[in-house]
Every structure is written in structure tokens, then in C-alpha cells.
Design a protein around this motif. Structure first.
Motif, PDB file in Angstrom:
ATOM      1  N   MET A 289       0.837  -1.197   0.000  1.00  0.00           N
ATOM      2  CA  MET A 289       0.000   0.000   0.000  1.00  0.00           C
ATOM      3  C   MET A 289       0.870   1.245   0.000  1.00  0.00           C
ATOM      4  O   MET A 289       2.065   1.174   0.240  1.00  0.00           O
ATOM      5  CB  MET A 289      -0.939   0.007   1.210  1.00  0.00           C
ATOM      6  N   SER A 290       0.225   2.360  -0.280  1.00  0.00           N
ATOM      7  CA  SER A 290       0.941   3.630  -0.260  1.00  0.00           C
ATOM      8  C   SER A 290       1.222   4.045   1.185  1.00  0.00           C
ATOM      9  O   SER A 290       0.571   3.554   2.123  1.00  0.00           O
ATOM     10  CB  SER A 290       0.107   4.719  -0.933  1.00  0.00           C
ATOM     11  N   VAL A 291       2.165   4.958   1.342  1.00  0.00           N
ATOM     12  CA  VAL A 291       2.445   5.495   2.677  1.00  0.00           C
ATOM     13  C   VAL A 291       1.209   6.212   3.201  1.00  0.00           C
ATOM     14  O   VAL A 291       0.864   6.084   4.384  1.00  0.00           O
ATOM     15  CB  VAL A 291       3.674   6.433   2.659  1.00  0.00           C
ATOM     16  N   ASN A 292       0.516   6.935   2.339  1.00  0.00           N
ATOM     17  CA  ASN A 292      -0.711   7.612   2.763  1.00  0.00           C
ATOM     18  C   ASN A 292      -1.713   6.620   3.345  1.00  0.00           C
ATOM     19  O   ASN A 292      -2.287   6.853   4.415  1.00  0.00           O
ATOM     20  CB  ASN A 292      -1.370   8.355   1.595  1.00  0.00           C
ATOM     21  N   ARG A 293      -1.949   5.538   2.622  1.00  0.00           N
ATOM     22  CA  ARG A 293      -2.912   4.526   3.085  1.00  0.00           C
ATOM     23  C   ARG A 293      -2.423   3.882   4.382  1.00  0.00           C
ATOM     24  O   ARG A 293      -3.213   3.614   5.297  1.00  0.00           O
ATOM     25  CB  ARG A 293      -3.123   3.475   1.998  1.00  0.00           C
ATOM     26  N   TYR A 294      -1.147   3.608   4.471  1.00  0.00           N
ATOM     27  CA  TYR A 294      -0.574   3.003   5.668  1.00  0.00           C
ATOM     28  C   TYR A 294      -0.810   3.894   6.893  1.00  0.00           C
ATOM     29  O   TYR A 294      -1.274   3.427   7.924  1.00  0.00           O
ATOM     30  CB  TYR A 294       0.920   2.746   5.453  1.00  0.00           C
ATOM     31  N   ILE A 295      -0.521   5.181   6.756  1.00  0.00           N
ATOM     32  CA  ILE A 295      -0.720   6.119   7.868  1.00  0.00           C
ATOM     33  C   ILE A 295      -2.204   6.209   8.216  1.00  0.00           C
ATOM     34  O   ILE A 295      -2.587   6.221   9.393  1.00  0.00           O
ATOM     35  CB  ILE A 295      -0.149   7.519   7.522  1.00  0.00           C
ATOM     36  N   GLU A 296      -3.048   6.250   7.198  1.00  0.00           N
ATOM     37  CA  GLU A 296      -4.492   6.295   7.426  1.00  0.00           C
ATOM     38  C   GLU A 296      -4.955   5.079   8.231  1.00  0.00           C
ATOM     39  O   GLU A 296      -5.745   5.199   9.168  1.00  0.00           O
ATOM     40  CB  GLU A 296      -5.198   6.341   6.069  1.00  0.00           C
ATOM     41  N   GLU A 297      -4.453   3.897   7.874  1.00  0.00           N
ATOM     42  CA  GLU A 297      -4.798   2.668   8.606  1.00  0.00           C
ATOM     43  C   GLU A 297      -4.327   2.734  10.058  1.00  0.00           C
ATOM     44  O   GLU A 297      -5.053   2.332  10.963  1.00  0.00           O
ATOM     45  CB  GLU A 297      -4.184   1.446   7.913  1.00  0.00           C
ATOM     46  N   LEU A 298      -3.121   3.245  10.271  1.00  0.00           N
ATOM     47  CA  LEU A 298      -2.607   3.357  11.635  1.00  0.00           C
ATOM     48  C   LEU A 298      -3.481   4.262  12.490  1.00  0.00           C
ATOM     49  O   LEU A 298      -3.785   3.953  13.643  1.00  0.00           O
ATOM     50  CB  LEU A 298      -1.170   3.888  11.627  1.00  0.00           C
ATOM     51  N   VAL A 299      -3.896   5.376  11.927  1.00  0.00           N
ATOM     52  CA  VAL A 299      -4.740   6.318  12.673  1.00  0.00           C
ATOM     53  C   VAL A 299      -6.086   5.684  12.967  1.00  0.00           C
ATOM     54  O   VAL A 299      -6.605   5.779  14.091  1.00  0.00           O
ATOM     55  CB  VAL A 299      -4.898   7.648  11.901  1.00  0.00           C
ATOM     56  N   ARG A 300      -6.670   4.989  11.992  1.00  0.00           N
ATOM     57  CA  ARG A 300      -7.953   4.313  12.231  1.00  0.00           C
ATOM     58  C   ARG A 300      -7.829   3.270  13.336  1.00  0.00           C
ATOM     59  O   ARG A 300      -8.704   3.152  14.189  1.00  0.00           O
ATOM     60  CB  ARG A 300      -8.450   3.662  10.949  1.00  0.00           C
ATOM     61  N   GLN A 301      -6.762   2.503  13.294  1.00  0.00           N
ATOM     62  CA  GLN A 301      -6.554   1.493  14.340  1.00  0.00           C
ATOM     63  C   GLN A 301      -6.428   2.156  15.701  1.00  0.00           C
ATOM     64  O   GLN A 301      -7.019   1.710  16.675  1.00  0.00           O
ATOM     65  CB  GLN A 301      -5.302   0.663  14.047  1.00  0.00           C
ATOM     66  N   ASP A 302      -5.659   3.222  15.754  1.00  0.00           N
ATOM     67  CA  ASP A 302      -5.451   3.926  17.006  1.00  0.00           C
ATOM     68  C   ASP A 302      -6.751   4.534  17.521  1.00  0.00           C
ATOM     69  O   ASP A 302      -6.999   4.580  18.714  1.00  0.00           O
ATOM     70  CB  ASP A 302      -4.391   5.013  16.840  1.00  0.00           C
ATOM     71  N   ALA A 303      -7.596   4.965  16.596  1.00  0.00           N
ATOM     72  CA  ALA A 303      -8.876   5.560  16.980  1.00  0.00           C
ATOM     73  C   ALA A 303      -9.900   4.496  17.352  1.00  0.00           C
ATOM     74  O   ALA A 303     -10.991   4.830  17.810  1.00  0.00           O
ATOM     75  CB  ALA A 303      -9.399   6.424  15.836  1.00  0.00           C
ATOM     76  N   GLY A 304      -9.557   3.246  17.144  1.00  0.00           N
ATOM     77  CA  GLY A 304     -10.433   2.162  17.569  1.00  0.00           C
ATOM     78  C   GLY A 304     -11.464   1.713  16.560  1.00  0.00           C
ATOM     79  O   GLY A 304     -12.261   0.836  16.849  1.00  0.00           O
ATOM     80  N   GLU A 305     -11.463   2.281  15.366  1.00  0.00           N
ATOM     81  CA  GLU A 305     -12.448   1.889  14.375  1.00  0.00           C
ATOM     82  C   GLU A 305     -12.314   0.425  13.993  1.00  0.00           C
ATOM     83  O   GLU A 305     -13.302  -0.283  13.885  1.00  0.00           O
ATOM     84  CB  GLU A 305     -12.320   2.754  13.119  1.00  0.00           C
TER      85      GLU A 305
END
Length: 75
Positions: A27-43
Motif C-alpha cells: 500500500m501507499s504510505v498515505n494509506r498506511y498512515i491512514e490505517e494506523l490512525v484508524r486502528q489507534d482511533a479504535g475503528e
């Protein structure tokens, strides 16, 4: 969903680690960071719990038959 640009500054080691991990996941770095934030936010965790609860409701009778109180003493 509309996208918003977000600029962040990180040290080179962090940037390289993000690139490598994103590439390893295909995946792109953008998508990777987006996934990390979603995980951290609990989604992601919330979605998993909802799916597990739905699964348990759907198969409640099967689990009750297999692991019900009448089998409690047997292992």
C-alpha cells in the motif's frame, strides 16, 4: 469521501520505516498512515467486535448445543 491533505514532519528513520512497512503491505504510505490512525482511533477494533457479536448471535444455538451447561462437567 473527500480527502484532506495533512503534512507532517518526522525524522528520516521514521519516514523510512513508514515507507518500508507500507511497501511490505502493498500500500501507499498515505494509506498506511491512514490505517494506523484508524486502528489507534479504535475503528478497526470496534468493527471487529461488532462482526464477532453478529457471528455469535447467528450461531448462538450451535454454541449452546456444543458448549452448553449440560456439557459443563465434561472436558
Amino acid at each position: 469521501m473527500a480527502k484532506t491533505q495533512l503534512n507532517v514532519r518526522v525524522d528520516e528513520g521514521t519516514a523510512q520505516a513508514a515507507r518500508e512497512r507500507a511497501t511490505a503491505r502493498g500500500m501507499s504510505v498515505n494509506r498506511y498512515i491512514e490505517e494506523l490512525v484508524r486502528q489507534d482511533a479504535g475503528e478497526v477494533g470496534h468493527t471487529f467486535v461488532e462482526a464477532a457479536a453478529d457471528f455469535m448471535k447467528q450461531y448462538e444455538n450451535v454454541f449452546a448445543e456444543e458448549f452448553g451447561a449440560d456439557r459443563e462437567g465434561r472436558r
